[in-house]
Design a protein around this motif. Structure first.
Motif: not given
Length: 73
Positions: A41-49, A52-54, A59-63
Motif C-alpha cells: 500500500l505504501v508503494i502504491v500510494i507513493a507511485l500515485l503521489l 499524480k499530474n500525469q 484521465i482528463n484526455t480519456i474523458f
C-alpha cells in the motif's frame, strides 16, 4: 477391551497432533502478512503521489475523448 480403547485413543491423539502440525505449517506458508500488505500500500500510494499530474492529465484526455466520441453516436 481396555487395550482396544487405549489404542483407539492413542490413534486419535496422534491424528490430532498431525493435523495441528499440518495446519501450523500451512498457516506460515500461505497468505499475506500485515507487513507485506502495508508495504504494498505504501508503494502504491507513493507511485500515485509521484505520477499524480500525469495520471490526472491522462484521465482528463480519456474523458474528453469519450465525450467527443459519444456525441457522434
Amino acid at each position: 477391551m481396555e487395550k482396544a480403547i487405549s489404542t483407539v485413543k492413542s490413534k486419535i491423539r496422534t491424528t490430532k497432533e498431525k493435523a495441528g502440525v499440518f495446519i501450523m505449517k500451512r498457516r506460515y506458508l500461505s497468505g499475506i502478512t500485515v507487513i507485506e500488505l502495508v508495504l504494498i500500500l505504501v508503494i502504491v500510494i507513493a507511485l500515485l503521489l509521484i505520477f499524480k499530474n500525469q495520471l490526472i492529465n491522462l484521465i482528463n484526455t480519456i474523458f474528453d475523448k469519450i465525450i467527443s466520441e459519444s456525441s457522434s453516436i
